[in-house]
Design a protein around this motif. Structure first.
Motif, PDB file in Angstrom:
ATOM      1  N   ARG A 184      -1.640  -4.340  -8.708  1.00 11.61           N
ATOM      2  CA  ARG A 184      -1.685  -2.746  -8.614  1.00 11.61           C
ATOM      3  C   ARG A 184      -1.006  -2.288  -7.289  1.00 11.61           C
ATOM      4  O   ARG A 184      -1.274  -3.206  -6.521  1.00 11.61           O
ATOM      5  N   LEU A 228     -14.601   0.881   7.472  1.00 12.56           N
ATOM      6  CA  LEU A 228     -12.976   1.072   7.155  1.00 12.56           C
ATOM      7  C   LEU A 228     -12.668  -0.509   6.618  1.00 12.56           C
ATOM      8  O   LEU A 228     -12.235  -0.499   5.360  1.00 12.56           O
ATOM      9  N   VAL A 255     -13.654  -3.545  -2.121  1.00 17.20           N
ATOM     10  CA  VAL A 255     -12.879  -2.869  -3.376  1.00 17.20           C
ATOM     11  C   VAL A 255     -11.867  -4.048  -3.741  1.00 17.20           C
ATOM     12  O   VAL A 255     -11.663  -4.409  -4.760  1.00 17.20           O
ATOM     13  N   ARG A 282     -10.752  -6.344 -12.081  1.00 19.96           N
ATOM     14  CA  ARG A 282     -11.999  -5.679 -12.532  1.00 19.96           C
ATOM     15  C   ARG A 282     -12.509  -6.102 -14.250  1.00 19.96           C
ATOM     16  O   ARG A 282     -13.348  -5.948 -14.356  1.00 19.96           O
ATOM     17  N   VAL A 307     -12.180   6.531   5.946  1.00 18.50           N
ATOM     18  CA  VAL A 307     -13.276   5.805   5.266  1.00 18.50           C
ATOM     19  C   VAL A 307     -13.145   6.347   4.022  1.00 18.50           C
ATOM     20  O   VAL A 307     -13.341   5.739   2.930  1.00 18.50           O
ATOM     21  N   LEU A 356     -11.414   8.317   2.404  1.00 22.56           N
ATOM     22  CA  LEU A 356     -10.085   7.904   1.570  1.00 22.56           C
ATOM     23  C   LEU A 356     -10.113   6.563   0.838  1.00 22.56           C
ATOM     24  O   LEU A 356      -9.848   6.531  -0.386  1.00 22.56           O
ATOM     25  N   VAL A 357     -10.360   5.624   1.547  1.00 24.09           N
ATOM     26  CA  VAL A 357     -10.823   4.245   0.919  1.00 24.09           C
ATOM     27  C   VAL A 357     -11.916   4.159  -0.103  1.00 24.09           C
ATOM     28  O   VAL A 357     -11.364   3.852  -1.327  1.00 24.09           O
ATOM     29  N   ILE A 367     -10.004   5.715  -3.254  1.00 23.73           N
ATOM     30  CA  ILE A 367      -9.069   4.855  -3.755  1.00 23.73           C
ATOM     31  C   ILE A 367      -9.661   3.818  -4.413  1.00 23.73           C
ATOM     32  O   ILE A 367      -9.424   3.570  -5.470  1.00 23.73           O
ATOM     33  N   GLY A 368     -10.690   3.369  -3.831  1.00 22.55           N
ATOM     34  CA  GLY A 368     -11.470   2.170  -4.524  1.00 22.55           C
ATOM     35  C   GLY A 368     -12.291   2.757  -5.725  1.00 22.55           C
ATOM     36  O   GLY A 368     -12.278   2.081  -6.877  1.00 22.55           O
ATOM     37  N   ILE A 376     -11.148   4.924  -7.887  1.00 24.49           N
ATOM     38  CA  ILE A 376     -10.051   4.955  -8.790  1.00 24.49           C
ATOM     39  C   ILE A 376      -9.664   3.654  -9.311  1.00 24.49           C
ATOM     40  O   ILE A 376      -9.671   3.333 -10.447  1.00 24.49           O
ATOM     41  N   VAL A 377      -9.442   2.673  -8.259  1.00 26.55           N
ATOM     42  CA  VAL A 377      -8.924   1.479  -8.837  1.00 26.55           C
ATOM     43  C   VAL A 377      -9.769   0.711  -9.635  1.00 26.55           C
ATOM     44  O   VAL A 377      -9.515   0.177 -10.561  1.00 26.55           O
ATOM     45  N   LEU A 378     -11.046   0.884  -9.238  1.00 25.66           N
ATOM     46  CA  LEU A 378     -12.168   0.111 -10.111  1.00 25.66           C
ATOM     47  C   LEU A 378     -12.421   0.808 -11.344  1.00 25.66           C
ATOM     48  O   LEU A 378     -13.032  -0.090 -12.248  1.00 25.66           O
ATOM     49  N   LEU A 428     -10.607   3.767 -13.165  1.00 24.86           N
ATOM     50  CA  LEU A 428      -9.691   4.682 -14.169  1.00 24.86           C
ATOM     51  C   LEU A 428      -9.099   3.727 -14.995  1.00 24.86           C
ATOM     52  O   LEU A 428      -8.522   2.540 -14.705  1.00 24.86           O
ATOM     53  N   ARG A 429      -8.905   4.092 -16.131  1.00 26.41           N
ATOM     54  CA  ARG A 429      -8.323   3.377 -17.167  1.00 26.41           C
ATOM     55  C   ARG A 429      -7.288   4.375 -18.008  1.00 26.41           C
ATOM     56  O   ARG A 429      -8.160   5.249 -18.432  1.00 26.41           O
TER      57      ARG A 429
END
Lengths: 481, 204
Positions: free
Chosen positions: A105, A137, A144, A150, B157, B159-160, B163-164, B166-168, B170-171
């Motif tokens: 990704r 941070l 993640v 996942r 923080v 922002l992470v 992003i996290g 969405i990454v985990l 979003l399909r």
């Protein structure tokens, strides 16, 4: 300082560059989607190199900005260069694995980049708030990436386990920080050190214990190590390779900075904690790794043990002790990156393999890889002429100079016991019959990291070769005292 | 003074009464609404104390976000609270015991609470009196200057976290129809309309 007008935020320039490039890369990724994964990976690598260049060219003096919350000294520069090397190498060798696993990704390199920003903020932290924000941070990005595969239950489990335990440790750290603030009236490390002169600081010591617990979790030292084997095994191998290198360096640097600069007045009190944690980590790292069959779990226990050895240097509490911690962490970083570059390449036609038995007969099927790995494993074990021995020699010498004889003796014994499982792997590679077909060829990135790591370990054997590393580490250590 | 006192008693009485109603009312939606009432009255109490920033945060964050979220959850999950409460009496003695212990400890702590005078003298910067600067202005003065670094770091923080998430989660489902403005605009008469010669009196 010369009369050159300096941009006030210049000390934080490497971090600003990294954060800005992370924002830019998120934008590129959002616009171009998964097609941009390769481009973003390359640009992230470039950004890490640029940041490394900026850190190196910052000069030798101590700089402060943001009202003392952000400190750049020789210590920070040394640790930052090592952290950047760790992140860049992990990125370089992971691309091929991620592409084959179908999890390349575009967010992965961006999260690595943001985690690196967090680590650099931790290393440069000048007060408790900066410490906590940097740590969070870094940790959030790591949670993640641990779960980035996942659709794989084990990866999700690793991410969830790391997240829950990490949140708990952050809670303990915050509780300790609030106690310290309550008892000293300030959050800045220099102010805390000033407030804690003299006798009797029971409340602050109470807070210090909690801060030590929170930080020990981040370096996976013993009473707080439980997550390490499961996360290393469950997370995708490139993520485990990343976890073993850069975050350990940053968290160890943070631990050293907090203890040395904020609590110099109560060395005797925190030394007890560090000695206990070091002995427990070394012992567990030696004994628990013996029964492992999975090479990633083996590396997890190995990293727990190595954190114990590095803490022996901190327990000394002297400039030489801190120097030995830095040298130890630098050599550990090289060894672990090289080993993981090989683990990432362990792949047969049917897919990646992780068993130690799969290494059987490697010396016959892939002699060069086998000899490189032999060098790295002998070094990890601390066999005399190799770099790993030098690292252990320095930390034990620092402990002996600080009259911590028991600690040094226990450390030597633990490293003898620990040598068993490293040498067992070497024996399986060289003397057992091949278990199956040869592994598929390494990718270019893995080859570069593996070869460089082996060569660095060999070069450090030459007389006089460790001197520049020792000199840089000594200058770094002196800047804290 | 008397007006302030009157408002204090008004806010605190309503606050305590609505807090009681949160646990006493039979309908969970009413409970959440009483919770919101309690929050608003607590915000009023904060204003009386001169903590206007806390009051605004309480209204914006707790009433505006958290309580509304509770309301959604309560209305969507359709939990049968009457059933949940059936075993209540069974656990009452234990609960009461724990409550009494807590009360005793609280009395002991509050009764013997003394602030060490040696600790009080430490503030680094003097706190300006409330008549010179309001809380919100004081926060604004330091948030973007002294604490700029922490503000920006918190932004990273968050922002992470984004992003996290969405990454985990979003399909991209293949069958979903999405609006593509560029494709809509790029349609021409030739691609959109098909002209057919239909034979006379035979239909299509």
């Amino acid at each position: 300082m010369a009369a050159v007008p300096m941009f006030a935020l210049a000390p934080a320039l490497p971090e600003i560059v990294l954060a800005a490039s992370a924002l830019l890369l998120v934008l590129i990724g959002a616009l171009r989607g998964e097609r941009a994964a390769g481009l973003i990976e390359a640009l992230t690598f470039v950004a890490l190199l640029v940041a490394g260049f900026l850190v190196v060219t910052q000069g030798g003096e101590r700089l402060e900005t943001f009202g003392g919350s952000f400190v750049v000294d020789a210590f920070a520069r040394f640790a930052k260069v090592m952290t950047l090397v760790g992140s860049a190498a992990a990125l370089l060798m992971s691309g091929d694995f991620l592409r084959r696993a179908g999890i390349n990704r575009f967010e992965y390199p961006i999260l690595i980049l943001l985690a690196t920003v967090g680590m650099m903020m931790m290393i440069s932290a000048g007060d408790l708030i900066a410490l906590y924000l940097g740590l969070e941070l870094q940790s959030l990005a790591l949670y993640v990436v641990a779960a980035i595969d996942r659709d794989n239950a084990r990866s999700s489990e690793a991410g969830l386990k790391y997240f829950v335990l990490g949140a708990l440790s952050s809670g303990m750290l915050l509780y300790g920080a609030s106690l310290i603030y309550g008892f000293t009236g300030t959050v800045s490390f220099a102010g805390i050190a000033q407030a804690l002169q003299g006798e009797g600081h029971a409340g602050a010591i109470f807070g210090l214990v909690f801060i030590a617990a929170g930080l020990a979790f981040k370096i996976s030292a013993v009473p707080f190590h439980m997550w390490t084997p499961d996360v290393y095994e469950g997370a995708p191998t490139p993520v485990a390779a990343f976890f073993a290198a850069a975050p350990k360096m940053a968290a160890m640097a943070l631990l050293v900075r907090v203890f040395i600069t904020a609590f110099p007045g109560i060395v005797d009190q925190w030394r007890q904690i560090i000695v206990f944690v070091a002995i427990a980590s070394m012992a567990l790292g030696s004994f628990a790794a013996i029964g492992q069959r999975n090479i990633k779990r083996l590396m997890a226990y190995s990293s727990i043990g190595h954190m114990g050895y590095a803490l022996v240097g901190l327990a000394a509490g002297t400039a030489e002790g801190v120097q030995s911690v830095l040298v130890y962490m630098a050599i550990y970083l090289v060894m672990t990156l090289g080993t993981f570059a090989f683990i990432l390449s362990m792949r047969r036609e049917e897919g990646p393999v992780e068993g130690i038995d799969d290494l059987a007969g490697l010396a016959r099927t892939q002699p060069y890889a086998a000899y490189g790995l032999t060098i790295l494993f002998f070094s990890l074990a601390g066999i005399p002429p190799l770099a790993g021995f030098l690292a252990k020699w320095y930390v034990f010498a620092a402990a002996v100079e600080a009259k911590l004889y028991t600690l040094a003796v226990i450390g030597v014994l633990a490293s003898v016991i620990g040598a068993y499982y490293y040498i067992r792997v070497v024996k399986i590679m060289h003397f057992d019959d091949p278990a199956g077909a040869a592994f598929t060829p390494m990718s270019a990135g893995q080859k570069v990291v593996f070869a460089l790591a082996s060569i660095v370990i060999l070069i450090l054997m030459l007389p006089g070769a460790p001197a520049p590393l020792n000199g840089a580490a000594l200058a770094a250590a002196r800047s804290l005292f | 003074m008397t007006v302030a006192a009157a408002f204090f008693y008004l806010f605190s009485c309503v606050c305590v009464a609505s807090a009681f109603m949160v646990i006493a009312s039979r309908n969970p939606v009413h409970s959440v609404l009483f919770l919101i009432l309690a929050f608003v009255n607590a915000a009023g109490l904060f204003i009386l104390m001169g903590a206007e920033f806390l009051a605004m945060i309480l209204v914006v964050v707790y009433v505006g976000a958290v309580a509304v979220l509770f309301l959604f959850v309560v209305m969507m999950l359709d939990v049968d609270f009457a059933e949940l409460r059936q075993g209540f009496l069974q656990y009452l003695p234990v609960g009461a015991l724990v409550g009494v212990i807590f009360l005793i400890e609280l009395v002991l702590v509050v009764g013997s609470f003394v602030i060490d005078p040696a600790l009080v003298k430490t503030p680094i910067a003097a706190i300006p009196p409330a008549s010179e600067m309001s809380n919100t202005a004081a926060l604004g003065h330091v948030l973007y200057t002294r604490y700029l670094y922490f503000f920006q770091a918190s932004g990273l923080v968050l922002l992470v976290a984004m992003i996290g998430a969405i990454v985990l989660t979003l399909r991209h489902k293949p069958g979903v129809k999405r609006q593509d403005v560029a494709r809509q605009v790029a349609r021409t008469r030739d691609t959109a309309i098909e002209v057919r010669k239909v034979p006379f009196r035979e239909g299509v």
